[in-house]
Design an enzyme around this catalytic site. Structure first.
Site, short mmCIF file in Angstrom:
data_model
loop_
_atom_site.label_atom_id
_atom_site.label_comp_id
_atom_site.label_asym_id
_atom_site.label_seq_id
_atom_site.Cartn_x
_atom_site.Cartn_y
_atom_site.Cartn_z
CG HIS A 83 -53.56 38.55 -5.05
ND1 HIS A 83 -54.08 38.25 -3.81
CD2 HIS A 83 -52.38 37.91 -5.12
CE1 HIS A 83 -53.23 37.48 -3.17
NE2 HIS A 83 -52.19 37.24 -3.93
CG ASP A 219 -57.38 38.70 -2.85
OD1 ASP A 219 -57.60 38.34 -4.02
OD2 ASP A 219 -56.26 39.08 -2.46
CB SER A 627 -51.84 34.10 -2.74
OG SER A 627 -51.52 35.25 -2.04
N1 ARG Z 1 -50.12 41.09 -0.16
C1 ARG Z 1 -50.79 40.01 -0.81
C2 ARG Z 1 -49.74 39.10 -1.42
O1 ARG Z 1 -48.67 39.14 -1.06
C3 ARG Z 1 -51.82 40.48 -1.76
C4 ARG Z 1 -51.34 41.14 -3.00
C5 ARG Z 1 -52.39 41.62 -3.95
N2 ARG Z 1 -53.06 42.80 -3.48
C6 ARG Z 1 -52.66 44.08 -3.71
N3 ARG Z 1 -53.32 45.06 -3.20
N4 ARG Z 1 -51.60 44.35 -4.43
O2 ARG Z 1 -49.46 38.81 -2.51
N1 GLU Z 2 -50.48 37.53 -1.08
C1 GLU Z 2 -49.45 36.54 -0.97
C2 GLU Z 2 -49.36 35.65 -2.20
O1 GLU Z 2 -49.56 36.10 -3.29
C3 GLU Z 2 -49.68 35.77 0.25
C4 GLU Z 2 -49.35 36.62 1.36
C5 GLU Z 2 -48.03 36.26 1.93
O2 GLU Z 2 -46.98 36.56 1.35
O3 GLU Z 2 -48.13 35.65 2.98
O4 GLU Z 2 -48.98 34.52 -2.15
#
Ligand code: ARG
Ligand code: GLU
Length: 698
Positions: A83, A219, A627
């Site tokens: 991502h 991921d 991330s």
């Molecule tokens: N929650 C994770 C972060 O904060 C992953 C985001 C990407 N994945 C998604 N399904 N949108 O950024």
């Molecule tokens: N998916 C998040 C990012 O893009 C990390 C997850 C979080 O916020 O801890 O940095």
């Protein structure tokens, strides 16, 4: 009991195995080193950060300013999240070469794909410059005077710093402006895409599984840093060579199990751990809900149209992910704050603070802080909500409004100085081209219809049929001619006429009032931090995240999200197959992966139980920006890749609770399994250093 747990978090005895916090890597000696050892680490502070010798920090790069990445070979091979590289993967994708859908693997160096404007930045060294930056700052200065002296001091000091020509410096504020640190950095700009799994692996579970456990997402994506003939940062050139790093992370094939030490090393973006209770209440009860509603309204349209058309799916993939991500996070944050009774606990903590002020005779100096917060937040709340709603509608969700907003900025810049015309016009042209690269007027009109009612009762959808901005050629035509002509045409455009009064109101009233009311809160937060450290000097204070390099540590741990439910800390490939829904846009599984699973063709990547681990949980205190951060074992080897947190724990940005806050990492053995067995990119495995710290196998 609850109260006790809370006290443990804030006021702690320093020798026990504490967790939580994002620590400055150059200051780990002492308390952090001890805590890490107590949690099972075999690393010294110097193994992690050393200015004179290579150390772990030399393998950690800030990826494009928003994510983290790490070097995993002596040829500059980089690992980060799928991502995080999503925009790059998307930009190389088309209906014919759909790398989002099918994945991409460069089978040799010359197949690796360059990426315009992508960069990775390393930290060369960190220095405490508080004295220099705060020189001459006094309490009787206004906030504005203070800030401008701080900026001046910081700029003057940076000019004197010893560094190489190709390095940069920056100064950042810590502990709400109570401390300042200088960073000497090195930024690499020739970063090429090496490999990415298909979305059905890299984003498996998509929004349904985002922010939740049990998780089965692979991921990850791989890039490579290229440097010039002297191994220094350089713009893209075909003559550049793979970068030879000062350090790269060996990769452990032995993994970790529940209770094992882990450390996450990366660039967390923003947290607010020292908010007063009144602020937490404002955010969760008033601020989050309206923003959640706006995004939900936008997603309703975008999601439906993406399912209808592959072209729309590719165009809107990145944008949809961005909107959906924070939307779901805020919902989890609200739930966590409520469930953990965070506001009540924060009030109890404030009572402890007040008592300490009394005992230490600090009441005169700091006794008004909490009641001042109450007053200030009451006054600030409505404008904070209004301003953010504007941003959500005009800058996050609706693209036509975003284009008019940028056009307005151009008009203002021209009015301020007509000489600006060519420069600001070029900037607007760039913005319009960027938006139109992935624009669908049907989607955007639907979004407008759904989100505008949250901001303005007068929803004139008819502007879509009249404006030039929904068509790139027409929009560019509108910008032809001299400044006067352009502004005249612009002010006749239907969308611009609709948006301009709203944007003017934003700049002249809303944003102004917001700034005026926010400034005393920021100043009070600085004072509150000072007061906390003075009144409760033995507490365990870590600075809020500010996009600088940090270390957080903990252990592999499951958790109990609700009564009678316990989540094991490790998920396996079997779980991918359990979730498999053929043809589904979130839970489809590639044929090849089904086959590997069926044949148990796992290579060297299965755990001792014969199963391939996919994701695991830890108590590491992470946030957005972490991330792609490496999860590192007790010996300094890579064991996983951080990519998310569990839903019940996303409140950790305001309230870290070791009971339920967990970060989610993809097991590096799953990464290698996909690279090797699924993609057949064995040349990449050959370039890594695989180790067996637990079994001592060669
Ligand atoms: N929650 C994770 C972060 O904060 C992953 C985001 C990407 N994945 C998604 N399904 N949108 O950024
Ligand atoms: N998916 C998040 C990012 O893009 C990390 C997850 C979080 O916020 O801890 O940095």
């Amino acid at each position: 009991m609850r109260f006790l747990k809370f006290l443990l978090l804030f006021i702690t005895i320093q020798v026990s195995a504490q967790q939580g916090g994002m620590w400055i890597p150059s200051l780990l000696e002492g308390m952090n080193e001890t805590e890490m050892t107590n949690l099972g680490s075999k690393l010294t502070a110097k193994d992690i950060y050393d200015v004179n010798n290579s150390s772990l920090k030399d393998a950690i790069g800030h990826f494009n300013g928003g994510c983290t990445s790490e070097v995993i070979s002596d040829q500059g091979l980089i690992l980060t999240n799928h991502h995080c590289g999503f925009g790059q993967i998307q930009s190389h994708s088309s209906l014919e070469n759909d790398y989002l859908k099918d994945g991409f693997w460069a089978m040799s160096l010359d197949e690796e794909l360059p990426n315009e404007s992508l960069f990775i930045e390393f930290i060369v060294r960190i220095e405490d410059v508080t004295t220099q930056v705060l020189a001459g700052v006094t309490d009787n200065m206004t906030e504005k005077e203070k800030q401008s002296l701080i900026d001046r001091n910081s700029n003057t000091y940076q000019k004197t710093v010893a560094k190489e020509d190709w390095q940069d410096t920056k100064v950042k504020s810590f502990y709400e402006g109570n401390q300042y640190f200088l960073f000497v950095t090195e930024r690499f700009e020739d970063i090429r895409l090496v490999g990415a799994p298909p979305t059905s692996i890299g984003k498996f579970g998509s929004d349904t599984d985002n922010w939740v456990f049990p998780r089965h997402t692979g991921d990850f994506a791989m890039f490579r840093i290229y440097a010039d003939a002297n191994n220094r940062p350089a713009k893209y050139s075909k003559d550049n060579k793979p970068y030879k790093p000062k350090h790269f992370l060996p990769i452990s094939l032995d993994g970790v199990e529940e209770g094992d030490f882990t450390m996450v090393f990366g660039f967390p973006g923003r947290t607010a751990e020292y908010l007063p209770a009144v602020a937490i209440q404002h955010i969760t009860e008033e601020f989050n809900p309206t923003n959640i509603a706006i995004r939900e309204a936008a997603l309703k349209v975008i999601d439906a149209k993406m399912k209808e058309s592959d072209a729309v799916r590719i165009k809107y993939a990145s944008k949809q992910a961005r909107i959906a991500n924070a939307w779901k996070k805020w919902i989890g944050e609200n739930l966590g704050i409520e469930k953990s009774d965070a506001v009540t606990k924060r009030r109890a903590f404030e009572a402890t603070f007040t008592k300490a002020l009394k005992e230490k005779g600090l009441e005169d100096k700091y006794g008004n802080i909490l009641s001042d917060f109450d007053t200030l937040y009451k006054d600030f709340a409505p404008i904070n909500i209004k301003r953010r709603n504007f941003i959500e509608v005009f800058l996050v969700t609706n693209e036509l409004m975003q284009m008019t907003f940028r056009a307005y900025q151009m008009e203002e810049a021209i009015k301020a100085d007509p000489e600006n015309f060519e420069k600001v016009k070029a900037r607007l042209v760039g913005t319009l081209q960027g938006i139109h690269k992935n624009y669908d007027v049907g989607v955007d009109k639907g979004v407008f219809n759904n989100v505008m009612p949250f901001y303005n009762k007068n929803v004139e959808t008819s502007i879509y049929d009249k404006t030039a901005f929904t068509n790139l050629d027409q929009a560019l035509k509108l910008l032809e001619g001299n400044a006067k002509d352009v502004l005249k045409k612009l002010n006749k455009d239907a969308a611009y006429k609709y948006a301009k009064p709203l944007i003017e109101d934003f700049y002249n009233n809303i944003d102004k009032e917001y700034q005026e009311k926010n400034q005393p809160i920021t100043a009070l937060q600085t004072k509150y931090m000072t007061a906390l450290m003075e009144a409760l000097p033995n507490a365990r204070y870590f600075p809020d995240a500010n996009s600088t390099l940090r270390v957080t540590y903990g252990q592999v741990r499951g958790y109990s999200p609700r009564d009678a439910v316990y989540y094991n800390p490790v998920s396996y490939l079997d779980g991918v197959i359990e979730k498999y829904v053929p043809g589904d846009y979130e839970f489809d599984v590639p044929e090849k992966l089904l086959e590997l699973h069926k044949n148990k063709d796992f290579g060297q990547y299965a755990d001792s139980n014969g199963k391939v681990p996919v994701c695991f949980l830890g108590t590491n205190h992470t946030t957005g920006g972490n991330s792609g951060s490496p999860a590192i074992d007790a010996h300094g080897n890579l064991v996983g890749l951080n990519f998310d947190r569990v839903w019940e724990g996303t409140m950790s940005d305001m309230n870290y609770d070791p009971e339920i806050c967990r970060n989610i990492m993809v097991d590096v053995r799953y990464v290698l399994f996909i690279v090797d067995k699924f993609a057949g990119a064995t040349h990449l495995i050959d370039e890594m250093k695989l180790v067996h710290p637990k079994t001592n196998k060669q």
